[in-house]
Enzyme design. Structure first.
Site, PDB file in Angstrom:
ATOM      1  N   ASP A  98       0.767  -1.251   0.064  1.00 19.31           N
ATOM      2  CA  ASP A  98       0.054  -0.006   0.051  1.00 19.31           C
ATOM      3  C   ASP A  98       0.861   1.202  -0.105  1.00 19.31           C
ATOM      4  OD1 ASP A  98      -2.822   1.227   0.001  1.00 19.31           O
ATOM      5  OD2 ASP A  98      -2.302   1.613   2.065  1.00 19.31           O
ATOM      6  N   TYR A 130       1.545   5.574  -0.013  1.00 15.40           N
ATOM      7  CA  TYR A 130       0.898   6.791   0.569  1.00 15.40           C
ATOM      8  C   TYR A 130       1.187   8.018  -0.384  1.00 15.40           C
ATOM      9  CZ  TYR A 130       0.976  10.414   4.172  1.00 15.40           C
ATOM     10  OH  TYR A 130       0.557  11.318   5.254  1.00 15.40           O
ATOM     11  N   ARG A 153       1.468  17.235  12.292  1.00 15.41           N
ATOM     12  CA  ARG A 153       2.906  17.705  12.516  1.00 15.41           C
ATOM     13  C   ARG A 153       2.844  19.077  12.183  1.00 15.41           C
ATOM     14  NH1 ARG A 153       3.648  13.094   9.698  1.00 15.41           N
ATOM     15  NH2 ARG A 153       3.852  14.049   7.549  1.00 15.41           N
ATOM     16  N   GLU A 186      -9.999   4.052   3.570  1.00 17.42           N
ATOM     17  CA  GLU A 186      -9.272   4.774   2.525  1.00 17.42           C
ATOM     18  C   GLU A 186      -9.811   4.392   1.322  1.00 17.42           C
ATOM     19  OE1 GLU A 186      -5.142   5.365   5.277  1.00 17.42           O
ATOM     20  OE2 GLU A 186      -5.071   3.974   3.579  1.00 17.42           O
ATOM     21  N   GLU A 219      -9.086   4.134  -2.135  1.00 17.67           N
ATOM     22  CA  GLU A 219      -8.026   3.734  -3.013  1.00 17.67           C
ATOM     23  C   GLU A 219      -8.452   3.170  -4.452  1.00 17.67           C
ATOM     24  OE1 GLU A 219      -4.544   2.379  -1.262  1.00 17.67           O
ATOM     25  OE2 GLU A 219      -5.217   2.843   0.735  1.00 17.67           O
ATOM     26  N   ASP A 231      -8.970   0.232   1.994  1.00 23.56           N
ATOM     27  CA  ASP A 231      -7.674  -0.088   2.880  1.00 23.56           C
ATOM     28  C   ASP A 231      -8.157   0.228   4.363  1.00 23.56           C
ATOM     29  OD1 ASP A 231      -5.469  -1.248   3.783  1.00 23.56           O
ATOM     30  OD2 ASP A 231      -4.424   0.718   3.917  1.00 23.56           O
ATOM     31  N   ARG A 239      -7.286   4.007  13.248  1.00 25.25           N
ATOM     32  CA  ARG A 239      -6.584   5.257  13.497  1.00 25.25           C
ATOM     33  C   ARG A 239      -5.952   5.379  14.637  1.00 25.25           C
ATOM     34  NH1 ARG A 239      -5.343   6.434   8.195  1.00 25.25           N
ATOM     35  NH2 ARG A 239      -7.061   6.920   7.085  1.00 25.25           N
ATOM     36  N   TYR A 255       2.718   3.619  14.903  1.00 23.78           N
ATOM     37  CA  TYR A 255       3.348   3.935  13.632  1.00 23.78           C
ATOM     38  C   TYR A 255       4.864   4.275  13.691  1.00 23.78           C
ATOM     39  CZ  TYR A 255       2.720   8.888  13.392  1.00 23.78           C
ATOM     40  OH  TYR A 255       2.787  10.173  13.582  1.00 23.78           O
ATOM     41  N   LYS A 259      -3.539  -1.793   9.989  1.00 27.03           N
ATOM     42  CA  LYS A 259      -4.142  -1.688   8.417  1.00 27.03           C
ATOM     43  C   LYS A 259      -4.325  -3.300   8.230  1.00 27.03           C
ATOM     44  CE  LYS A 259      -3.101   2.542   6.929  1.00 27.03           C
ATOM     45  NZ  LYS A 259      -3.883   3.340   6.098  1.00 27.03           N
ATOM     46  N   THR A 316      -4.447   6.776  -0.124  1.00 26.86           N
ATOM     47  CA  THR A 316      -5.776   7.449  -0.191  1.00 26.86           C
ATOM     48  C   THR A 316      -5.846   8.440  -1.275  1.00 26.86           C
ATOM     49  OG1 THR A 316      -5.770   6.917   2.057  1.00 26.86           O
ATOM     50  CG2 THR A 316      -7.393   8.693   1.323  1.00 26.86           C
ATOM     51  N   GLU A 369      -9.866  12.573   7.585  1.00 25.88           N
ATOM     52  CA  GLU A 369      -9.631  13.843   6.939  1.00 25.88           C
ATOM     53  C   GLU A 369     -11.240  14.589   7.060  1.00 25.88           C
ATOM     54  OE1 GLU A 369      -7.372  13.611   3.109  1.00 25.88           O
ATOM     55  OE2 GLU A 369      -7.853  11.676   3.461  1.00 25.88           O
TER      56      GLU A 369
END
Length: 421
Positions: free
Chosen positions: A128, A130, A144, A201, A203, A233, A237, A244, A253, A349, A363
């Site tokens: 998968d 990103y 971040r 997600e 995709e 996917d 979260r 992660y 996942k 995604t 999101e």
């Protein structure tokens, strides 16, 4: 290209997702019978295993390749066979096909409503990515800050991780809410609990049909791709947030990845090729575009609480991706990593610039801070038990539609004791 006319009249409806221009490949069964390979046209399925057995249409004159419930053996025959087989199938299903041919294929056809659809191929490995910039910026901003939203490498390579091929399931398979380690900010240690922030997600999955051994170019990678499926996917979260760092997603996942039941061939999507977005930095030579590398495919997501009508919660397009599947596959091979027929590559995604184009609830609800309101009046930040999430996709041509079939899954409550057998 305009609509190709077929003697299967339902395929000539401009709204049909399965015109003669499409002919996607899948696996079906009827009344708990054996699983067989077939193609969708209009509202019917043509039993291609039956055509092979009868000698009416064969991909390989010397061997049966559709006698197993997956398309892997056919894929391994390579692009030249993919092209010639599809051309022959289109000829046999065209409006001017001989009456004897029409009679033969009618004998090996059945209403799609009578069939149960299964996994269309055996997944060899699953990776998968990103690779959607809007998604990466949104998620990075949440965690971040806007100034550090994208990692330094993001604009230079398609970032990915190896997932679990064993947990890829076909549309319609129920998804059980997973347990995992969760850690809230106000606790010093984690707890083992059911996920509270379960997500989707949106995709597109690329199906590798031709194996490789050693690095391949972007053009070679594009030639290796057999077709595409819709892909969800599923993502926990809260499990992901704790696990992660520093190596990325793992159990968050691994619950399930759902795919649509029909493999839409790359050939069917050729008229819809489009360019990747402008580059902020020039890619290194081994990843540069070799012409239009993406596809213009409209995508949407609906959410339906149990027993209630669905609400469309997102609508976007595959043309929003920053890296194409061919670039992802080429990058995957640079270390010398062999690729297999049946490998599945998730695009990452797919989100657009507008809030309504965001391909995940993370999101859409901005990390749970901005709940969505459904048509029912209910609100959601993440998926609740009983909710059904459905991904849909279609490329729109001149008077015809190339569809994938839905990619849907209903969320079941977590087991009260996940270790009880």
């Amino acid at each position: 290209m305009s609509l190709l006319k077929s003697w299967v009249h339902s395929a000539n409806d401009p709204a049909s997702p399965f015109p003669l221009n499409n002919l996607p490949y899948g696996v079906f069964s009827v009344e708990d019978g054996e699983m067989r390979c077939g193609t969708a046209i209009g509202d019917r399925i043509i039993d291609l295993t039956g055509l092979e057995e009868a000698g009416t249409l064969r991909a390989d004159p010397d061997a049966d390749v559709l006698d197993a419930p997956f398309w892997n053996d056919f894929m391994e025959l390579g692009p030249a066979v993919w092209t010639s087989y599809r051309a022959k199938l289109q000829e046999m299903l065209s409006a001017d096909a001989a009456e004897s041919v029409q009679d033969a294929l009618t004998f090996f056809s059945l209403p799609m409503s009578d069939a149960t659809l299964h996994m269309p191929f055996a997944v060899s490995e699953y990776t998968d990515f990103y690779a959607g910039r809007h998604h990466a910026v949104n998620v990075g901003t949440m965690f971040r800050g806007a100034e550090n939203a994208l990692p330094p490498n993001w604009l230079h390579i398609p970032i990915g991780y190896n997932g679990r091929a064993s947990s890829v399931v076909v549309s319609g398979t129920d998804i059980r809410r997973p347990w995992g380690q969760l850690k809230s900010p106000d606790h010093d240690t984690p707890a083992f609990l059911p996920s509270r922030r379960f997500d989707i997600e949106l995709e597109i999955g690329a199906v590798v049909g031709k194996p490789s051994d050693g690095p391949v170019t972007v053009q070679e990678a594009d030639d290796m791709i057999f077709g595409y499926v819709l892909l969800n996917d599923w993502s926990a979260r809260d499990i992901q947030a704790w696990e992660y760092q520093p190596l990325g997603p793992f159990q968050a996942k691994a619950t399930a990845t759902s795919i649509s039941p029909w493999i839409v061939t790359k050939a069917a999507l050729e008229p819809f090729r489009t360019n990747t977005p402008p580059r902020e930095f020039e890619l290194l030579d081994h990843l540069k575009d070799v012409g239009p590398m993406l596809y213009d495919i409209d995508l949407s997501v609906t959410m339906a609480p149990e027993g209630k009508l669905p609400t469309e919660i997102a609508h976007t397009n595959y043309n929003q991706m920053y890296y194409s599947a061919a670039q992802q596959l080429a990058h995957h091979s640079t270390s010398g990593c062999p690729m297999n027929a049946g490998d599945l590559l998730g695009s990452g995604t797919i989100s657009g610039p507008m809030k309504t184009e965001r391909g995940s609830l993370l999101e859409l609800s901005w990390g749970g801070k901005e709940p969505l309101t459904l048509n029912t009046g209910e609100t959601r930040t993440f998926i609740e038990d009983g909710d059904t999430l459905t991904l849909s996709g279609a490329a729109k041509g001149d008077g015809y539609t190339i569809g994938f079939g839905d990619c849907a899954g209903k969320i079941l409550a977590a087991l009260s004791d996940p270790f009880k057998r």
